[in-house]
Write a protein that holds these residues in place. Sequence first.
Motif, PDB file in Angstrom:
ATOM      1  N   GLY A 145      75.656   9.338 -20.724  1.00 23.83           N
ATOM      2  CA  GLY A 145      74.678  10.392 -20.462  1.00 23.83           C
ATOM      3  C   GLY A 145      73.479  10.320 -21.397  1.00 23.83           C
ATOM      4  O   GLY A 145      73.524   9.664 -22.443  1.00 23.83           O
ATOM      5  N   GLU A 153      81.024  17.682 -26.444  1.00 20.88           N
ATOM      6  CA  GLU A 153      79.746  17.705 -25.731  1.00 20.88           C
ATOM      7  C   GLU A 153      78.586  17.998 -26.670  1.00 20.88           C
ATOM      8  O   GLU A 153      78.738  18.744 -27.635  1.00 20.88           O
ATOM      9  CB  GLU A 153      79.751  18.828 -24.676  1.00 20.88           C
ATOM     10  CG  GLU A 153      80.463  18.500 -23.400  1.00 20.88           C
ATOM     11  CD  GLU A 153      80.306  19.615 -22.375  1.00 20.88           C
ATOM     12  OE1 GLU A 153      80.408  19.316 -21.185  1.00 20.88           O
ATOM     13  OE2 GLU A 153      80.078  20.789 -22.757  1.00 20.88           O
ATOM     14  N   ALA A 175      74.267  19.844 -20.764  1.00 21.26           N
ATOM     15  CA  ALA A 175      75.371  19.390 -21.601  1.00 21.26           C
ATOM     16  C   ALA A 175      75.626  17.925 -21.285  1.00 21.26           C
ATOM     17  O   ALA A 175      75.627  17.531 -20.117  1.00 21.26           O
ATOM     18  CB  ALA A 175      76.626  20.210 -21.305  1.00 21.26           C
ATOM     19  N   VAL A 176      75.797  17.119 -22.304  1.00 21.20           N
ATOM     20  CA  VAL A 176      76.169  15.711 -22.094  1.00 21.20           C
ATOM     21  C   VAL A 176      77.436  15.407 -22.869  1.00 21.20           C
ATOM     22  O   VAL A 176      77.546  15.755 -24.048  1.00 21.20           O
ATOM     23  CB  VAL A 176      75.096  14.700 -22.576  1.00 21.20           C
ATOM     24  CG1 VAL A 176      74.215  14.249 -21.458  1.00 21.20           C
ATOM     25  CG2 VAL A 176      74.286  15.226 -23.733  1.00 21.20           C
ATOM     26  N   GLY A 177      78.368  14.765 -22.195  1.00 24.98           N
ATOM     27  CA  GLY A 177      79.603  14.347 -22.871  1.00 24.98           C
ATOM     28  C   GLY A 177      79.290  13.225 -23.840  1.00 24.98           C
ATOM     29  O   GLY A 177      78.459  12.358 -23.558  1.00 24.98           O
TER      30      GLY A 177
END
Lengths: 327, 251
Positions: free
Chosen positions: B139, B153, B168-170
């Motif tokens: 991501g 995250e 939100a990005v993991g």
Amino acid sequence: MGGILVVAEVRDGKLFSGTLSAVQFAQQVGQQTGAAFDIFVAGSNIGSIAEELSYYGAKKVLVEDNPVFAHYLAPGFAASVAAAAKQLGSSYVAGTATTFGKDLLPRVAVRLGAGMASEVTEIVGTRNGRLVFKRPMWAGNIVGHVVVNTDVVVVSVRGTDFDKAVKLANRSEVVPFTGGGANTRVQQRFISFEQTASERPDLTEAAVVVAGGRGLKDGPNFFKIMEPLADSLNAAIGASRAAVDAGFCPNDLQVGQTGKVVAPQLYVAVAISGAIQHLAGMKNSKTIVAINKDKEAPIFQIADYGLVGDAFKVVPELADAIKRARS
Amino acid sequence: MKILVTAKRVTDPNAKIKLKSDKSGIQTDGLEYKPNPFCENAIEEALRLNETHGGEVVVVSIGPSDVQATIRTALAMGAHRGILVTGLDDHQMDSDLVARVFAELYKRERPDLFLLGKQAIDGDSNQVGQLLAEYLEIGQACFASKVEIHGSEAIVTREVDGGLEKIAVGMPAVITADLRLNEPRYASLPGIVKARKKSIDEIDIRSLGIDTHLKVETVAYEEPKTRGGGVTFVGGVDELVGKLKSEAKAI
Ligand SMILES: Cc1cc2nc3c(=O)[nH]c(=O)nc-3n(C[C@H](O)[C@H](O)[C@H](O)COP(=O)(O)OP(=O)(O)OC[C@H]3O[C@@H](n4cnc5c(N)ncnc54)[C@H](O)[C@@H]3O)c2cc1C
Ligand SMILES: Nc1ncnc2c1ncn2[C@@H]1O[C@H](COP(=O)(O)O)[C@@H](O)[C@H]1O
């Protein structure tokens, strides 16, 4: 050789008009290479946008309409755009040089093994059979001529340098498409969007832009001085980075190297010194007026008309005088 | 948490850049080099995240050996060690090559976050972070003005057209810094002293086995058209309105 794929930008549930500058770019590439162009659009509930896009002379309009695409996220969108380009055999992929296009198009390029030219402002000609593009570098102090050496070429198009494509009578074929981006495994999700509320014309589209700088002291003063002036000219409001950093106004009003690029008929800079990074975003405006209390401010070097004075005094007077002149 | 963060060396952001008389490139005589401002924001954010979450901050850059000095500045701010990939001059890189080199460093270092600037103020391409994220198939959160870590995250506020977007990005993820992300710190004197002992690993590009052919080449340069005419100073508001109406036909 394949055609050109234009990636349409949907903003706030509507077609973002800068897309039509990317269409114009595609038409110009077509004039040079003889290739036709297609349009790709992704979003949720975008039937009417697809319909609107079908009047610009594209061979096909590919529509990926899926609730998953209600909010833009780079990994999924990139996968679908790249799948569309592969299916069509496109040699060029073009989109807007907005935060949408800047975020998305590099990922598309990787998926296509392509090189990407950012913020292209002009097609200069060809070199060994490849198109040469102009693009600004060093905050617009230098113009580079770039060649992309890959089979597929990705381009983000600077909206202020290409006229908008004109609507035609004939309709393109509209084709539903599924590129697989909706099922991306990349962990990324949308949380919220805090929109800058404004009744005014879009900064990048407005015929007149009035912009305020740090000299306006604080947020209340910024709007107290700039709003009547904007009203008198039906203008969009912009700002310098210093004004945004100091919290006078929202971030998306910033004009410059790292903000928005504008080229209106008339740009009025109020209490802005004229740093090179600011000039990068507005120096192609047709007529530039600078209002500054310091006669030596660098902004006067690129202005057509200069008024040396205190913004708090002269700007309200100017707004009144313009209103009178226009009534 | 382990963070890789970039420190690109660029020409002084406030210098007026000019072309050489033969237009083969920019005039570099007397030009000062500085860290890319957006990288300074990325480094500051890496240090702050490290202060809260612990771990290691590794500064990475690509360029000639003297780019060591740029990395050393980041080490003096508090980063732990550096990696410099040498063997490429500025004109021998495009964003894609830079991203592929960083992808290789990512594979060697396995960080949780890769922080970069949103753009380099010389080429103004604004591509490397996005390219890197796609090469790594992870991501991205570009143009960040706020970063928070919650579990696995990163919650990032992005400066986008029309407002502020939160996503939100993991992790692992790529984040690119905008200027309002933070106010970069200055290196302290003890920081500068400590930095002298920190290690900078130099890696020759040839040892990475990366294809160095450029996908995007700048084949010529020109200076932009200057605005003709020069400024006309007006004595007051009425004269200005008169000129805008009759001369410029702008209102
Ligand atoms: C990497 C990088 C990227 C950048 N990107 C951008 C960008 O995209 N856009 C941008 O704008 N800047 C950008 N900047 C910042 C830029 O360098 C300047 O710091 C900024 O433009 C200054 O804003 P300003 O003119 O409002 O403030 P200042 O430079 O402080 O100027 C204020 C002006 O107001 C005048 N003034 C004060 N009071 C009054 C009054 N009462 N009436 C009339 N005049 C008054 C003063 O004479 C002065 O000229 C960037 C900088 C960097 C390093
Ligand atoms: N040679 C380099 N060394 C280190 N970082 C770089 C280099 N080139 C680009 N970057 C990073 O990538 C970002 C985007 O660069 P660009 O796509 O060239 O505008 C910059 O802000 C830097 O963080």
